[in-house]
Design a protein around this motif. Structure first.
Motif, PDB file in Angstrom:
ATOM      1  N   ASP A 132      23.759 135.323  96.421  1.00 30.78           N
ATOM      2  CA  ASP A 132      23.318 136.449  97.241  1.00 30.78           C
ATOM      3  C   ASP A 132      21.798 136.567  97.248  1.00 30.78           C
ATOM      4  OD1 ASP A 132      22.462 137.967  95.043  1.00 30.78           O
ATOM      5  OD2 ASP A 132      24.163 139.349  95.120  1.00 30.78           O
ATOM      6  N   LYS A 133      21.340 137.517  98.034  1.00 32.22           N
ATOM      7  CA  LYS A 133      19.899 137.669  98.276  1.00 32.22           C
ATOM      8  C   LYS A 133      19.132 138.079  97.020  1.00 32.22           C
ATOM      9  CE  LYS A 133      20.372 136.851 102.684  1.00 32.22           C
ATOM     10  NZ  LYS A 133      19.886 135.602 103.275  1.00 32.22           N
ATOM     11  N   ASN A 134      19.860 138.593  96.017  1.00 31.96           N
ATOM     12  CA  ASN A 134      19.193 138.983  94.770  1.00 31.96           C
ATOM     13  C   ASN A 134      19.171 137.855  93.747  1.00 31.96           C
ATOM     14  OD1 ASN A 134      18.896 141.729  95.660  1.00 31.96           O
ATOM     15  ND2 ASN A 134      21.100 141.934  95.315  1.00 31.96           N
TER      16      ASN A 134
ATOM     17  N   SER B  12      19.593 126.690  92.911  1.00 32.33           N
ATOM     18  CA  SER B  12      20.915 126.350  93.443  1.00 32.33           C
ATOM     19  C   SER B  12      20.762 125.865  94.874  1.00 32.33           C
ATOM     20  CB  SER B  12      21.852 127.557  93.397  1.00 32.33           C
ATOM     21  OG  SER B  12      22.206 127.828  92.056  1.00 32.33           O
ATOM     22  N   LEU B  13      21.617 124.929  95.250  1.00 36.46           N
ATOM     23  CA  LEU B  13      21.582 124.340  96.582  1.00 36.46           C
ATOM     24  C   LEU B  13      22.768 124.900  97.349  1.00 36.46           C
ATOM     25  CD1 LEU B  13      21.079 120.663  95.326  1.00 36.46           C
ATOM     26  CD2 LEU B  13      19.354 122.471  95.626  1.00 36.46           C
ATOM     27  N   ALA B  14      22.524 125.447  98.539  1.00 36.83           N
ATOM     28  CA  ALA B  14      23.620 126.138  99.233  1.00 36.83           C
ATOM     29  C   ALA B  14      23.592 125.935 100.732  1.00 36.83           C
ATOM     30  CB  ALA B  14      23.558 127.630  98.920  1.00 36.83           C
ATOM     31  N   PHE B  15      24.765 125.765 101.302  1.00 34.96           N
ATOM     32  CA  PHE B  15      24.911 125.756 102.764  1.00 34.96           C
ATOM     33  C   PHE B  15      24.892 127.214 103.240  1.00 34.96           C
ATOM     34  CE2 PHE B  15      27.374 121.736 101.755  1.00 34.96           C
ATOM     35  CZ  PHE B  15      26.326 120.894 102.136  1.00 34.96           C
ATOM     36  N   PRO B  16      24.584 127.437 104.530  1.00 38.65           N
ATOM     37  CA  PRO B  16      24.516 128.826 105.018  1.00 38.65           C
ATOM     38  C   PRO B  16      25.779 129.642 104.734  1.00 38.65           C
ATOM     39  CG  PRO B  16      23.558 127.334 106.618  1.00 38.65           C
ATOM     40  CD  PRO B  16      24.154 126.463 105.557  1.00 38.65           C
TER      41      PRO B  16
ATOM     42  N   VAL C 119      25.515 135.013 100.886  1.00 38.21           N
ATOM     43  CA  VAL C 119      26.029 136.310 101.339  1.00 38.21           C
ATOM     44  C   VAL C 119      25.006 137.402 100.996  1.00 38.21           C
ATOM     45  CG1 VAL C 119      28.427 135.544 100.999  1.00 38.21           C
ATOM     46  CG2 VAL C 119      27.275 136.805  99.189  1.00 38.21           C
ATOM     47  N   GLN C 120      25.196 138.575 101.574  1.00 38.12           N
ATOM     48  CA  GLN C 120      24.242 139.662 101.344  1.00 38.12           C
ATOM     49  C   GLN C 120      24.242 140.110  99.883  1.00 38.12           C
ATOM     50  OE1 GLN C 120      22.359 140.267 104.037  1.00 38.12           O
ATOM     51  NE2 GLN C 120      21.012 141.515 102.752  1.00 38.12           N
ATOM     52  N   THR C 121      25.417 140.542  99.409  1.00 37.07           N
ATOM     53  CA  THR C 121      25.504 140.933  97.990  1.00 37.07           C
ATOM     54  C   THR C 121      26.842 140.487  97.407  1.00 37.07           C
ATOM     55  OG1 THR C 121      26.269 143.090  98.704  1.00 37.07           O
ATOM     56  CG2 THR C 121      24.000 142.980  97.912  1.00 37.07           C
ATOM     57  N   LEU C 122      26.781 140.038  96.176  1.00 34.22           N
ATOM     58  CA  LEU C 122      27.978 139.586  95.464  1.00 34.22           C
ATOM     59  C   LEU C 122      28.362 140.641  94.446  1.00 34.22           C
ATOM     60  CD1 LEU C 122      27.092 135.875  94.595  1.00 34.22           C
ATOM     61  CD2 LEU C 122      29.005 136.625  96.012  1.00 34.22           C
ATOM     62  N   PRO C 123      29.662 140.729  94.122  1.00 29.27           N
ATOM     63  CA  PRO C 123      30.036 141.604  92.997  1.00 29.27           C
ATOM     64  C   PRO C 123      29.467 141.001  91.719  1.00 29.27           C
ATOM     65  CG  PRO C 123      31.957 140.399  93.836  1.00 29.27           C
ATOM     66  CD  PRO C 123      30.799 140.053  94.722  1.00 29.27           C
ATOM     67  N   VAL C 124      28.854 141.825  90.898  1.00 28.03           N
ATOM     68  CA  VAL C 124      28.186 141.315  89.704  1.00 28.03           C
ATOM     69  C   VAL C 124      28.750 142.005  88.473  1.00 28.03           C
ATOM     70  CG1 VAL C 124      25.975 141.243  88.489  1.00 28.03           C
ATOM     71  CG2 VAL C 124      26.053 140.757  90.929  1.00 28.03           C
TER      72      VAL C 124
ATOM     73  N   LYS D  69      21.343 135.338  86.771  1.00 29.47           N
ATOM     74  CA  LYS D  69      20.649 135.118  88.053  1.00 29.47           C
ATOM     75  C   LYS D  69      20.062 133.717  88.114  1.00 29.47           C
ATOM     76  CE  LYS D  69      18.712 139.351  89.867  1.00 29.47           C
ATOM     77  NZ  LYS D  69      17.440 140.005  90.160  1.00 29.47           N
ATOM     78  N   ILE D  70      19.842 133.262  89.351  1.00 27.61           N
ATOM     79  CA  ILE D  70      19.221 131.966  89.611  1.00 27.61           C
ATOM     80  C   ILE D  70      17.808 132.268  90.123  1.00 27.61           C
ATOM     81  CG2 ILE D  70      19.405 129.898  91.099  1.00 27.61           C
ATOM     82  CD1 ILE D  70      21.762 130.382  89.131  1.00 27.61           C
ATOM     83  N   ASP D  71      16.831 131.423  89.759  1.00 25.36           N
ATOM     84  CA  ASP D  71      15.461 131.693  90.207  1.00 25.36           C
ATOM     85  C   ASP D  71      15.319 131.582  91.734  1.00 25.36           C
ATOM     86  OD1 ASP D  71      14.473 132.177  87.641  1.00 25.36           O
ATOM     87  OD2 ASP D  71      14.195 130.026  87.273  1.00 25.36           O
ATOM     88  N   HIS D  72      15.837 130.490  92.307  1.00 20.29           N
ATOM     89  CA  HIS D  72      15.703 130.291  93.757  1.00 20.29           C
ATOM     90  C   HIS D  72      16.921 129.577  94.327  1.00 20.29           C
ATOM     91  CE1 HIS D  72      11.480 131.411  93.645  1.00 20.29           C
ATOM     92  NE2 HIS D  72      11.345 130.608  92.603  1.00 20.29           N
ATOM     93  N   ILE D  73      17.207 129.884  95.575  1.00 20.45           N
ATOM     94  CA  ILE D  73      18.289 129.214  96.306  1.00 20.45           C
ATOM     95  C   ILE D  73      17.626 128.356  97.393  1.00 20.45           C
ATOM     96  CG2 ILE D  73      20.453 129.565  97.589  1.00 20.45           C
ATOM     97  CD1 ILE D  73      20.425 131.205  94.990  1.00 20.45           C
TER      98      ILE D  73
END
Ligand SMILES: Nc1ncnc2c1ncn2[C@@H]1O[C@H](COP(=O)(O)OP(=O)(O)O)[C@@H](O)[C@H]1O
Ligand SMILES: [Mg+2]
Length: 185
Positions: free
Chosen positions: A129-131, A155-159, A163-168, A174-178
Motif C-alpha cells: 500500500d501507499k504507506n 519490493s517489486l510490484a505490478f500495478p 492498493v490504497q491501504t492494506l489491513p495492518v 513496512k518496506i522502504d520503497h516499492i
C-alpha cells in the motif's frame, strides 16, 4: 485475518490474468528502475527470492547482480519455526524444489551468511500500500526476518499489487520503497 485472505485471493486472480507478454514487459521495466537506482549500485550483497509464476521476475536481476560482481543470497525457510536462513548462491543449479513451489538453496552446496552483511533486501509479497505496508503469502516470514536486518528494503510490484491501504496488524513490517513499472512509488 479474513480481510487479508480476501485481498490475497483478489490479487492472486489479477496476477493470474496477466499475459506472458505484459508480465515480461513490466518485469523488465521494474528491473531497469531498480538497476539504475543508487540502492542497487551501492549494494554489495542483495537478498532475493526466486520468483514463482506471475511474480515479478527475479532471475534476470540475479544474473545481472552476478555480472556486476555483487553477492546474491536467497532464503531457505524453516516451516516449523517460520524463520529463514539466507545462503549465498553463485549459480541456479544450486537451488532445489521445496514446498509451495519455492526454489531454495541446497545446503550441501551453499554457505549460510551473516544477516549483517546484507545491504539490500528485495522483499517478496502479494500486495503493497501507499504507506509501505505489505501483504505477504500468509506465513509472516518477512515480518519475523526484517527486524533482524539493517538493510534497505525494496519490493517489486505490478500495478494490480498496489492498493490504497492494506489491513495492518501489530507485527506487520513496512518496506522502504516499492518499485512498479512506472518507477519508485
Ligand atoms: N514477529 C512475529 N512473531 C510472531 N508471530 C508473527 C510475527 N510476525 C508474524 N507473525 C504471525 O505470522 C502469521 C502470518 O502473518 P501475516 O502478517 O498475516 O502474514 P504475511 O506477512 O505473510 O502476509 C500471523 O499469525 C502472525 O501473528
Ligand atoms: Mg504480515
Amino acid at each position: 485475518m479474513e480481510k487479508k485472505a480476501a485481498i490475497r485471493h483478489q490479487v492472486n486472480q489479477a496476477l493470474e490474468a496477466l499475459t506472458e507478454k505484459t508480465h515480461a514487459k513490466w518485469s523488465f521495466e521494474i528491473a531497469m528502475h531498480l538497476i539504475s537506482s543508487t540502492y542497487w549500485k551501492k549494494a554489495k550483497m542483495i537478498a532475493f527470492t526466486i520468483s514463482r509464476g506471475r511474480e515479478v521476475d527475479t532471475y534476470y536481476l540475479i544474473r545481472k547482480a552476478w555480472e556486476e560482481g555483487k553477492r546474491v543470497v536467497v532464503p531457505r525457510a524453516n516451516f516449523k519455526t517460520k524463520c529463514m536462513t539466507f545462503y549465498e548462491i553463485t549459480r541456479f543449479d544450486h537451488l532445489e524444489d521445496r514446498p509451495y513451489c519455492l526454489k531454495e538453496p541446497m545446503v550441501e552446496f551453499c554457505q549460510p551468511i551473516n544477516h549483517d552483511e546484507i545491504d539490500l533486501v528485495i522483499v517478496p509479497g502479494l500486495a503493497f500500500d501507499k504507506n509501505g505496508y505489505r501483504l505477504g503469502f500468509g506465513g509472516g516470514f518477512y515480518d519475523r526476518f526484517l527486524p533482524t536486518v539493517d538493510a534497505i528494503t525494496l519490493s517489486l510490484a505490478f500495478p494490480c499489487q498496489i492498493v490504497q491501504t492494506l489491513p495492518v496488524e501489530k507485527h506487520d513490517q513496512k518496506i522502504d520503497h516499492i518499485i512498479s513499472p512506472f518507477g519508485f512509488d
